[in-house]
Design an enzyme around this catalytic site. Structure first.
Site, PDB file in Angstrom:
ATOM      1  N   LYS A 165       0.841  -1.195   0.000  1.00 30.12           N
ATOM      2  CA  LYS A 165       0.000   0.000   0.000  1.00 30.12           C
ATOM      3  C   LYS A 165       0.880   1.251   0.000  1.00 30.12           C
ATOM      4  O   LYS A 165       1.662   1.461   0.942  1.00 30.12           O
ATOM      5  CB  LYS A 165      -0.922   0.002   1.223  1.00 30.12           C
ATOM      6  CG  LYS A 165      -1.733  -1.280   1.390  1.00 30.12           C
ATOM      7  CD  LYS A 165      -2.557  -1.619   0.154  1.00 30.12           C
ATOM      8  CE  LYS A 165      -3.215  -2.984   0.290  1.00 30.12           C
ATOM      9  NZ  LYS A 165      -3.910  -3.388  -0.948  1.00 30.12           N
ATOM     10  N   ASP A 193      -0.229  -0.689  -4.560  1.00 31.67           N
ATOM     11  CA  ASP A 193      -1.636  -0.305  -4.481  1.00 31.67           C
ATOM     12  C   ASP A 193      -1.747   1.096  -3.887  1.00 31.67           C
ATOM     13  O   ASP A 193      -1.444   1.304  -2.709  1.00 31.67           O
ATOM     14  CB  ASP A 193      -2.387  -1.326  -3.623  1.00 31.67           C
ATOM     15  CG  ASP A 193      -3.890  -1.135  -3.687  1.00 31.67           C
ATOM     16  OD1 ASP A 193      -4.331  -0.140  -4.300  1.00 31.67           O
ATOM     17  OD2 ASP A 193      -4.611  -1.985  -3.134  1.00 31.67           O
ATOM     18  N   GLU A 218      -1.902  -0.222  -8.679  1.00 36.38           N
ATOM     19  CA  GLU A 218      -3.351  -0.408  -8.578  1.00 36.38           C
ATOM     20  C   GLU A 218      -4.011   0.895  -8.141  1.00 36.38           C
ATOM     21  O   GLU A 218      -3.539   1.553  -7.207  1.00 36.38           O
ATOM     22  CB  GLU A 218      -3.689  -1.524  -7.584  1.00 36.38           C
ATOM     23  CG  GLU A 218      -5.195  -1.843  -7.552  1.00 36.38           C
ATOM     24  CD  GLU A 218      -5.486  -3.179  -6.900  1.00 36.38           C
ATOM     25  OE1 GLU A 218      -5.626  -4.186  -7.630  1.00 36.38           O
ATOM     26  OE2 GLU A 218      -5.554  -3.237  -5.657  1.00 36.38           O
ATOM     27  N   ASP A 241      -9.393  -1.415  -8.969  1.00 30.80           N
ATOM     28  CA  ASP A 241     -10.328  -2.130  -8.089  1.00 30.80           C
ATOM     29  C   ASP A 241     -11.408  -1.212  -7.490  1.00 30.80           C
ATOM     30  O   ASP A 241     -12.582  -1.416  -7.720  1.00 30.80           O
ATOM     31  CB  ASP A 241      -9.608  -2.955  -7.014  1.00 30.80           C
ATOM     32  CG  ASP A 241      -8.701  -2.143  -6.109  1.00 30.80           C
ATOM     33  OD1 ASP A 241      -8.457  -0.957  -6.390  1.00 30.80           O
ATOM     34  OD2 ASP A 241      -8.213  -2.703  -5.102  1.00 30.80           O
ATOM     35  N   LYS A 265     -13.452  -7.238  -6.280  1.00 23.51           N
ATOM     36  CA  LYS A 265     -13.729  -7.398  -4.849  1.00 23.51           C
ATOM     37  C   LYS A 265     -15.184  -7.835  -4.699  1.00 23.51           C
ATOM     38  O   LYS A 265     -16.111  -7.070  -4.957  1.00 23.51           O
ATOM     39  CB  LYS A 265     -13.506  -6.070  -4.127  1.00 23.51           C
ATOM     40  CG  LYS A 265     -12.040  -5.677  -4.023  1.00 23.51           C
ATOM     41  CD  LYS A 265     -11.906  -4.410  -3.202  1.00 23.51           C
ATOM     42  CE  LYS A 265     -10.597  -4.364  -2.464  1.00 23.51           C
ATOM     43  NZ  LYS A 265      -9.437  -4.341  -3.340  1.00 23.51           N
TER      44      LYS A 265
HETATM   45 MG    MG Z   1      -6.497  -2.317  -4.067  1.00 22.21          MG
END
Ligand code: MG
Length: 368
Positions: A165, A193, A218, A241, A265
């Protein structure tokens, strides 16, 4: 077969470690989980789960799932749960939008349909690969050192896939990416991400600074418009996403060439029924996939694993096991668990794992 009763449970799932998203912008400590038991007049019982990743991550609200179930229950009772499309339409008519509130019902219906047919959900959906799926870690950290520590902790458990992240301070993001890449092992699957954390200028700044590394990002920016606007101005592969919610999002991303990868997701997109259509759009357009729950227990992880098993091995990068991040186990160690960094599809009919009802406490609502 008819649905005769919906029983709703609310469980708090504490995270083992406090979790930081977007380089410290958002902090998470507990997930608000809703479990749904669907009973039928033929004695088959199915289970579903809806666990958003907190209230601040995306528009999905734990208490909103329970409110949505109250609204939808009268329209669901009496339907045949094996006719998942009928149940889907009934929910969409009773409550437009609010996809995250519908996914636990969809999941429980697929569980019942699989049990009734005597096959795992993935097989019922048309064929489940038995190739174990790599589990992607979720590296919520802020500094270079913390990032190293968290990845090392996952590597000790066998993980080869990591979702790191980033999306905070640009200079620190670049430093963290370069450090992770310097320690990359052969065969590692690494995704950076951003969780919508960059402006367009910040995204282009980091992506051009890291162009020599050829890494995948991402959700670099807030919206599909933002990601589309920078698409021709960098050379990094992109996964989407948070901005992949509806089938219309999926077709737009595919048609306009906004991303090379979908991060599907399950809870967020409304469950297996709707996610399977996104899978087909992806496969038709040469788009690979990550499949994951939005959060939750082994039940949510298992639902994602079933969809992942219906994707050709070469097109499914990884799944996620949120269960490894929480301190409460509502299924007593049963169901798919981390084996050398991979999840194996369960062979039992239906979902393949049910919770211990005693671990869920008293129901918060019963509709019959
Ligand atoms: Mg993600």
């Amino acid at each position: 077969m008819k649905i005769t009763r919906l029983t709703v449970y609310h469980v708090d799932l504490p995270l083992e470690h406090p979790y930081w998203l977007s380089g410290g912008r958002l902090k998470f400590e507990t997930l608000d989980a809703t479990f749904v038991k669907i009973e039928t007049d033929e004695g088959v019982t199915g289970w579903g789960e809806g666990t958003p990743w907190g209230h601040t991550y995306v528009p999905a609200h734990g208490p909103g799932i329970r409110a949505g179930l109250q609204t939808m229950a009268p329209f669901i009772l009496g339907l045949d749960p094996r006719r998942v499309l009928d149940v889907e339409r009934a929910m969409d008519l009773a409550l437009p939008g609010h996809l995250y509130a519908k996914s636990p019902v969809d999941m429980a219906c697929w569980d019942i349909a699989g049990q009734a047919a005597g096959v795992p959900i993935a097989d019922l959906m048309g064929g489940g690969s038995r190739t174990p799926r790599p589990i992607a870690s979720s590296v919520g950290a802020k500094t270079v050192d913390e990032t190293r520590e968290v990845i090392a902790r996952y590597r000790d458990r066998g993980y080869i896939a990591h979702s790191v992240k980033i999306g905070g301070d640009v200079a620190r993001d670049i430093a963290r990416i370069r450090d992770v890449e310097a320690l990359r092992n052969p065969g590692d699957i690494i995704l950076y991400d951003v969780n919508r954390g960059w402006t367009r200028a910040q995204a282009l700044g980091v992506m051009s600074a890291c162009e020599d590394l050829n890494v995948m990002f991402e959700q670099p920016c807030e919206s599909l418009d933002d990601i589309a606007a920078i698409a021709g101005r960098h050379r990094s592969p992109v996964s989407v996403d948070e901005s992949l919610v509806t089938l219309q999002d999926a077709t737009r991303i595919a048609r306009d060439g906004i991303a090379e990868v979908f991060g599907i997701k399950l809870n967020r997109v409304g469950g297996l029924t709707k996610a399977a259509r996104m899978r087909d759009v992806a496969l038709a357009h040469g788009i690979d996939m990550f499949v994951m729950a939005t959060g939750g227990s082994v039940l949510a992880d298992t639902e994602a694993l079933h969809l992942a098993a219906t994707i050709p091995d070469a097109n499914c990068h990884a799944v996620w096991a949120c269960q490894d991040m929480i301190t409460v186990d509502i299924a007593g160690g049963r169901g798919p668990r981390n084996v050398d960094g991979h999840l194996h599809l369960p062979e039992a009919p239906g979902l393949g794992v049910h919770p211990d009802e005693a671990a869920l406490g008293d129901p918060v609502a019963v509709y019959s």
